[in-house]
Motif scaffolding. Sequence first.
Motif, short mmCIF file in Angstrom:
data_model
loop_
_atom_site.label_atom_id
_atom_site.label_comp_id
_atom_site.label_asym_id
_atom_site.label_seq_id
_atom_site.Cartn_x
_atom_site.Cartn_y
_atom_site.Cartn_z
N UNK A 1 -9.57 0.66 -3.23
CA UNK A 1 -9.78 0.07 -1.91
C UNK A 1 -8.45 -0.30 -1.26
N UNK A 2 -7.49 -0.73 -2.06
CA UNK A 2 -6.16 -1.02 -1.53
C UNK A 2 -5.52 0.24 -0.98
N UNK A 3 -5.68 1.35 -1.69
CA UNK A 3 -5.14 2.62 -1.22
C UNK A 3 -5.80 3.03 0.09
N UNK A 4 -7.11 2.84 0.18
CA UNK A 4 -7.81 3.18 1.42
C UNK A 4 -7.31 2.33 2.58
N UNK A 5 -7.07 1.07 2.30
CA UNK A 5 -6.57 0.18 3.35
C UNK A 5 -5.16 0.58 3.77
N UNK A 6 -4.32 0.96 2.79
CA UNK A 6 -2.97 1.41 3.11
C UNK A 6 -3.01 2.66 3.97
N UNK A 7 -3.99 3.50 3.74
CA UNK A 7 -4.16 4.70 4.57
C UNK A 7 -4.44 4.30 6.01
N UNK A 8 -5.32 3.34 6.18
CA UNK A 8 -5.67 2.90 7.53
C UNK A 8 -4.49 2.22 8.23
N UNK A 9 -3.57 1.65 7.43
CA UNK A 9 -2.39 0.99 8.00
C UNK A 9 -1.32 1.99 8.42
N UNK A 10 -1.56 3.26 8.14
CA UNK A 10 -0.65 4.29 8.63
C UNK A 10 0.43 4.75 7.68
N UNK A 11 0.30 4.41 6.38
CA UNK A 11 1.28 4.91 5.42
C UNK A 11 1.08 6.41 5.24
N UNK A 12 2.15 7.18 5.17
CA UNK A 12 2.02 8.64 5.05
C UNK A 12 1.48 9.04 3.69
N UNK A 13 0.88 10.24 3.59
CA UNK A 13 0.27 10.69 2.33
C UNK A 13 1.21 10.67 1.13
N UNK A 14 2.48 11.08 1.34
CA UNK A 14 3.39 11.12 0.19
C UNK A 14 3.72 9.71 -0.30
N UNK A 15 3.77 8.75 0.62
CA UNK A 15 4.00 7.37 0.21
C UNK A 15 2.77 6.82 -0.52
N UNK A 16 1.59 7.20 -0.04
CA UNK A 16 0.36 6.78 -0.70
C UNK A 16 0.30 7.32 -2.12
N UNK A 17 0.79 8.53 -2.33
CA UNK A 17 0.82 9.10 -3.68
C UNK A 17 1.69 8.24 -4.59
N UNK A 18 2.85 7.80 -4.05
CA UNK A 18 3.74 6.98 -4.87
C UNK A 18 3.12 5.61 -5.15
N UNK A 19 2.45 5.04 -4.13
CA UNK A 19 1.77 3.76 -4.33
C UNK A 19 0.71 3.89 -5.41
N UNK A 20 -0.02 5.00 -5.36
CA UNK A 20 -1.07 5.23 -6.35
C UNK A 20 -0.46 5.30 -7.76
N UNK A 21 0.63 6.03 -7.90
CA UNK A 21 1.28 6.14 -9.20
C UNK A 21 1.81 4.77 -9.67
N UNK A 22 2.35 4.00 -8.72
CA UNK A 22 2.85 2.67 -9.07
C UNK A 22 1.73 1.76 -9.53
N UNK A 23 0.56 1.88 -8.90
CA UNK A 23 -0.58 1.07 -9.32
C UNK A 23 -1.06 1.47 -10.72
N UNK A 24 -1.02 2.76 -11.01
CA UNK A 24 -1.40 3.22 -12.35
C UNK A 24 -0.47 2.62 -13.40
N UNK A 25 0.84 2.66 -13.11
CA UNK A 25 1.80 2.07 -14.04
C UNK A 25 1.62 0.56 -14.14
N UNK A 26 1.39 -0.09 -12.99
CA UNK A 26 1.20 -1.54 -13.00
C UNK A 26 -0.01 -1.92 -13.82
N UNK A 27 -1.06 -1.11 -13.76
CA UNK A 27 -2.26 -1.40 -14.54
C UNK A 27 -1.95 -1.42 -16.04
N UNK A 28 -1.02 -0.56 -16.45
CA UNK A 28 -0.64 -0.51 -17.86
C UNK A 28 0.34 -1.62 -18.22
#
Length: 257
Positions: free
Chosen positions: A120-147
């Motif tokens: 849901x955070x990623x979806x919200x970041x999309x609506x805030x206008x972050x570009x797709x490649x930045x969203x990919x990095x955010x997603x990867x960062x969240x995966x690492x943060x989860x670990x």
Amino acid sequence: MARGLTISQVAAFASVTVKTVRHYQRLGLIEEPRRDGSGYRRYASADLLRLIQARALAEAGVPLAEISAMLDAAPERFAAHVADVERRLTERIAELVARRDMLHRLANGNRLLLPDRACAILDRATRLGFPPDYLDMIRESLVLAKALVPKFDDYLTQVEHSLDDARYMDLLKRWWDARAWAPEDPRVAELATAATEHLLVNPELLKVLTGSFPKAKAALRQELLENHRAEVAPSWVRLSALLEANLRAAGINLPKR
């Protein structure tokens, strides 16, 4: 059927292959048939019936190793066997449905590895206008943060709070643009200063940097996340170092490396 059936005939009547008939014989699901005067195997009607029953149970999902015992069981025991197999099949169906759902999520990349709240955070970041490649990095960062972050839900709460800060979002977008800058570009230091000033005025945002990791191995966990970002852009290495130095100079306690 006085003379009995050949193996090819019994296989055809039972809608299986000759290979299957032989395999069932080896497993003891059907007995070795008698041989005629010429030495050929001859199957009786009872053999055909048992073969049909064995095939039906196998097609229904009963493991081959259990079929013989079921065929030889009394009606009550047979019903208990059926109920047990049904239970296991139901569990297997639930497992397969869960795997199918995971595959559907896999279509969205690393979302498979994240809880719905992070998605849901990623979806919200999309609506805030972050570009797709930045969203990919955010997603990867969240995966690492989860670990790496023990209290991941608290971490997500802090990230959600940061999404409400329009100025902070603008700074993050500039941070993303900085990946194309040379590390010595004056804009790097300017951005680090602007980010420092905003974080100091809004200490709640600092929890993402200071409150996510336990003291034990905090520096190592933080470094793993930053190393991942550094692989994207060398300018981010200097940005992170300047921001950290500025915050330390302002009295902010950050994990020591």
